[in-house]
Each structure stands twice: as structure tokens, then as C-alpha cells.
Motif scaffolding. Structure first.
Motif, PDB file in Angstrom:
ATOM      1  N   LYS A  15       0.858  -1.191   0.000  1.00 51.31           N
ATOM      2  CA  LYS A  15       0.000   0.000   0.000  1.00 51.31           C
ATOM      3  C   LYS A  15       0.886   1.231   0.000  1.00 51.31           C
ATOM      4  O   LYS A  15       2.075   1.163   0.299  1.00 51.31           O
ATOM      5  CB  LYS A  15      -0.900   0.003   1.231  1.00 51.31           C
ATOM      6  N   THR A  16       0.322   2.385  -0.369  1.00 47.29           N
ATOM      7  CA  THR A  16       1.079   3.625  -0.307  1.00 47.29           C
ATOM      8  C   THR A  16       1.153   4.092   1.143  1.00 47.29           C
ATOM      9  O   THR A  16       0.203   3.900   1.902  1.00 47.29           O
ATOM     10  CB  THR A  16       0.433   4.724  -1.176  1.00 47.29           C
ATOM     11  N   PRO A  17       2.274   4.679   1.564  1.00 48.50           N
ATOM     12  CA  PRO A  17       2.420   5.084   2.956  1.00 48.50           C
ATOM     13  C   PRO A  17       1.421   6.176   3.342  1.00 48.50           C
ATOM     14  O   PRO A  17       1.016   6.981   2.499  1.00 48.50           O
ATOM     15  CB  PRO A  17       3.843   5.613   3.048  1.00 48.50           C
ATOM     16  N   HIS A  18       1.037   6.216   4.595  1.00 49.06           N
ATOM     17  CA  HIS A  18       0.117   7.210   5.155  1.00 49.06           C
ATOM     18  C   HIS A  18      -1.273   7.128   4.538  1.00 49.06           C
ATOM     19  O   HIS A  18      -1.978   8.134   4.451  1.00 49.06           O
ATOM     20  CB  HIS A  18       0.671   8.635   5.009  1.00 49.06           C
ATOM     21  N   ARG A  19      -1.666   5.948   4.104  1.00 49.35           N
ATOM     22  CA  ARG A  19      -2.999   5.740   3.545  1.00 49.35           C
ATOM     23  C   ARG A  19      -3.600   4.490   4.194  1.00 49.35           C
ATOM     24  O   ARG A  19      -2.876   3.607   4.632  1.00 49.35           O
ATOM     25  CB  ARG A  19      -2.947   5.497   2.030  1.00 49.35           C
ATOM     26  N   VAL A  20      -4.921   4.429   4.212  1.00 43.15           N
ATOM     27  CA  VAL A  20      -5.612   3.243   4.719  1.00 43.15           C
ATOM     28  C   VAL A  20      -5.368   2.109   3.736  1.00 43.15           C
ATOM     29  O   VAL A  20      -5.395   2.307   2.520  1.00 43.15           O
ATOM     30  CB  VAL A  20      -7.128   3.523   4.855  1.00 43.15           C
ATOM     31  N   CYS A  21      -5.134   0.923   4.258  1.00 45.21           N
ATOM     32  CA  CYS A  21      -4.919  -0.250   3.412  1.00 45.21           C
ATOM     33  C   CYS A  21      -6.235  -0.579   2.706  1.00 45.21           C
ATOM     34  O   CYS A  21      -7.281  -0.693   3.343  1.00 45.21           O
ATOM     35  CB  CYS A  21      -4.454  -1.433   4.254  1.00 45.21           C
ATOM     36  N   GLY A  22      -6.179  -0.730   1.399  1.00 44.05           N
ATOM     37  CA  GLY A  22      -7.376  -1.046   0.633  1.00 44.05           C
ATOM     38  C   GLY A  22      -7.828  -2.480   0.800  1.00 44.05           C
ATOM     39  O   GLY A  22      -8.986  -2.809   0.562  1.00 44.05           O
ATOM     40  N   ASN A  23      -6.915  -3.338   1.229  1.00 42.32           N
ATOM     41  CA  ASN A  23      -7.235  -4.753   1.371  1.00 42.32           C
ATOM     42  C   ASN A  23      -7.955  -5.046   2.689  1.00 42.32           C
ATOM     43  O   ASN A  23      -8.994  -5.700   2.704  1.00 42.32           O
ATOM     44  CB  ASN A  23      -5.947  -5.571   1.269  1.00 42.32           C
ATOM     45  N   CYS A  24      -7.394  -4.557   3.809  1.00 46.43           N
ATOM     46  CA  CYS A  24      -7.973  -4.898   5.116  1.00 46.43           C
ATOM     47  C   CYS A  24      -8.670  -3.714   5.794  1.00 46.43           C
ATOM     48  O   CYS A  24      -9.427  -3.912   6.739  1.00 46.43           O
ATOM     49  CB  CYS A  24      -6.899  -5.466   6.043  1.00 46.43           C
ATOM     50  N   GLY A  25      -8.410  -2.471   5.362  1.00 41.93           N
ATOM     51  CA  GLY A  25      -9.079  -1.306   5.938  1.00 41.93           C
ATOM     52  C   GLY A  25      -8.443  -0.779   7.213  1.00 41.93           C
ATOM     53  O   GLY A  25      -9.032   0.045   7.897  1.00 41.93           O
ATOM     54  N   TYR A  26      -7.216  -1.216   7.532  1.00 37.94           N
ATOM     55  CA  TYR A  26      -6.533  -0.776   8.752  1.00 37.94           C
ATOM     56  C   TYR A  26      -5.565   0.364   8.448  1.00 37.94           C
ATOM     57  O   TYR A  26      -5.005   0.454   7.354  1.00 37.94           O
ATOM     58  CB  TYR A  26      -5.750  -1.934   9.374  1.00 37.94           C
ATOM     59  N   TYR A  27      -5.394   1.250   9.432  1.00 40.64           N
ATOM     60  CA  TYR A  27      -4.383   2.309   9.373  1.00 40.64           C
ATOM     61  C   TYR A  27      -3.840   2.512  10.776  1.00 40.64           C
ATOM     62  O   TYR A  27      -4.602   2.732  11.713  1.00 40.64           O
ATOM     63  CB  TYR A  27      -4.985   3.608   8.834  1.00 40.64           C
ATOM     64  N   LYS A  28      -2.519   2.395  10.926  1.00 45.06           N
ATOM     65  CA  LYS A  28      -1.834   2.526  12.218  1.00 45.06           C
ATOM     66  C   LYS A  28      -2.415   1.600  13.280  1.00 45.06           C
ATOM     67  O   LYS A  28      -2.638   1.992  14.418  1.00 45.06           O
ATOM     68  CB  LYS A  28      -1.876   3.969  12.711  1.00 45.06           C
ATOM     69  N   GLY A  29      -2.754   0.380  12.887  1.00 50.41           N
ATOM     70  CA  GLY A  29      -3.235  -0.616  13.833  1.00 50.41           C
ATOM     71  C   GLY A  29      -4.694  -0.492  14.216  1.00 50.41           C
ATOM     72  O   GLY A  29      -5.191  -1.258  15.037  1.00 50.41           O
ATOM     73  N   LYS A  30      -5.414   0.474  13.648  1.00 45.12           N
ATOM     74  CA  LYS A  30      -6.838   0.645  13.963  1.00 45.12           C
ATOM     75  C   LYS A  30      -7.658   0.373  12.716  1.00 45.12           C
ATOM     76  O   LYS A  30      -7.260   0.731  11.598  1.00 45.12           O
ATOM     77  CB  LYS A  30      -7.124   2.075  14.431  1.00 45.12           C
ATOM     78  N   GLU A  31      -8.823  -0.230  12.914  1.00 49.79           N
ATOM     79  CA  GLU A  31      -9.714  -0.513  11.785  1.00 49.79           C
ATOM     80  C   GLU A  31     -10.462   0.767  11.431  1.00 49.79           C
ATOM     81  O   GLU A  31     -11.213   1.301  12.228  1.00 49.79           O
ATOM     82  CB  GLU A  31     -10.699  -1.628  12.123  1.00 49.79           C
ATOM     83  N   ILE A  32     -10.235   1.270  10.244  1.00 51.33           N
ATOM     84  CA  ILE A  32     -10.860   2.513   9.791  1.00 51.33           C
ATOM     85  C   ILE A  32     -12.062   2.207   8.918  1.00 51.33           C
ATOM     86  O   ILE A  32     -13.128   2.797   9.066  1.00 51.33           O
ATOM     87  CB  ILE A  32      -9.832   3.377   8.990  1.00 51.33           C
ATOM     88  N   ILE A  33     -11.912   1.264   8.012  1.00 45.71           N
ATOM     89  CA  ILE A  33     -12.982   0.879   7.100  1.00 45.71           C
ATOM     90  C   ILE A  33     -13.371  -0.561   7.415  1.00 45.71           C
ATOM     91  O   ILE A  33     -12.509  -1.438   7.493  1.00 45.71           O
ATOM     92  CB  ILE A  33     -12.527   0.989   5.624  1.00 45.71           C
ATOM     93  N   LYS A  34     -14.654  -0.798   7.611  1.00 44.73           N
ATOM     94  CA  LYS A  34     -15.133  -2.156   7.896  1.00 44.73           C
ATOM     95  C   LYS A  34     -15.114  -2.968   6.603  1.00 44.73           C
ATOM     96  O   LYS A  34     -15.728  -2.586   5.611  1.00 44.73           O
ATOM     97  CB  LYS A  34     -16.562  -2.117   8.440  1.00 44.73           C
ATOM     98  N   LYS A  35     -14.335  -4.056   6.614  1.00 40.41           N
ATOM     99  CA  LYS A  35     -14.275  -4.951   5.461  1.00 40.41           C
ATOM    100  C   LYS A  35     -14.894  -6.283   5.847  1.00 40.41           C
ATOM    101  O   LYS A  35     -14.611  -6.834   6.905  1.00 40.41           O
ATOM    102  CB  LYS A  35     -12.816  -5.164   5.030  1.00 40.41           C
ATOM    103  N   GLU A  36     -15.739  -6.794   4.956  1.00 43.48           N
ATOM    104  CA  GLU A  36     -16.361  -8.098   5.191  1.00 43.48           C
ATOM    105  C   GLU A  36     -15.379  -9.192   4.756  1.00 43.48           C
ATOM    106  O   GLU A  36     -14.832  -9.142   3.658  1.00 43.48           O
ATOM    107  CB  GLU A  36     -17.655  -8.214   4.385  1.00 43.48           C
ATOM    108  N   ALA A  37     -15.166 -10.171   5.583  1.00 42.70           N
ATOM    109  CA  ALA A  37     -14.199 -11.239   5.272  1.00 42.70           C
ATOM    110  C   ALA A  37     -14.841 -12.332   4.438  1.00 42.70           C
ATOM    111  O   ALA A  37     -15.974 -12.573   4.362  1.00 42.70           O
ATOM    112  CB  ALA A  37     -13.654 -11.845   6.551  1.00 42.70           C
TER     113      ALA A  37
END
Length: 60
Positions: free
Chosen positions: A38-60
Motif C-alpha cells: 500500500k502507499t504510505p500514510h494511507r488506509v490499506c485497501g485490502n484490510c481497511g486498517y491504518y496505524k493498527g486501527k480498523e478505519i474501514i469495515k471490510k467483510e471477510a
């Protein structure tokens, strides 16, 4: 004032100018949660986490 001795050709002029306008490829880092690139300082598009916190809810 300095004056050029000869006219610079269009090819020589464009060769000199083209390196200035190139865009750098964005850097990539691995997500600590899922390991996806992923690009730095951005929310991960795969899991939705940023800095160890869930920002976007992703369905598994």
C-alpha cells in the motif's frame, strides 16, 4: 549579457527539459496487518486498517 553562439535544436532543448517533468513512482510499504502493498500514510485497501486501527469495515 551571455548570448548563445548557436541556436539550440529542438531535440537538444527537449532532451534537457524532459527529465524535469517526470513524475516519481509512488513508494510502497507493506501493511502490518495483512502484508499487502500500500502507499504510505494511507488506509490499506485490502484490510481497511491504518496505524493498527480498523478505519474501514471490510467483510471477510
Amino acid at each position: 549579457m551571455a548570448v548563445p553562439k548557436r541556436k539550440s535544436s529542438k531535440a537538444r532543448r527537449d532532451k534537457r527539459r524532459n527529465n524535469v517533468w517526470k513524475l516519481d513512482m509512488p513508494a510502497f510499504s507493506k501493511c502490518p496487518q495483512c502484508g499487502e502493498l500500500k502507499t504510505p500514510h494511507r488506509v490499506c485497501g485490502n484490510c481497511g486498517y491504518y496505524k493498527g486501527k480498523e478505519i474501514i469495515k471490510k467483510e471477510a
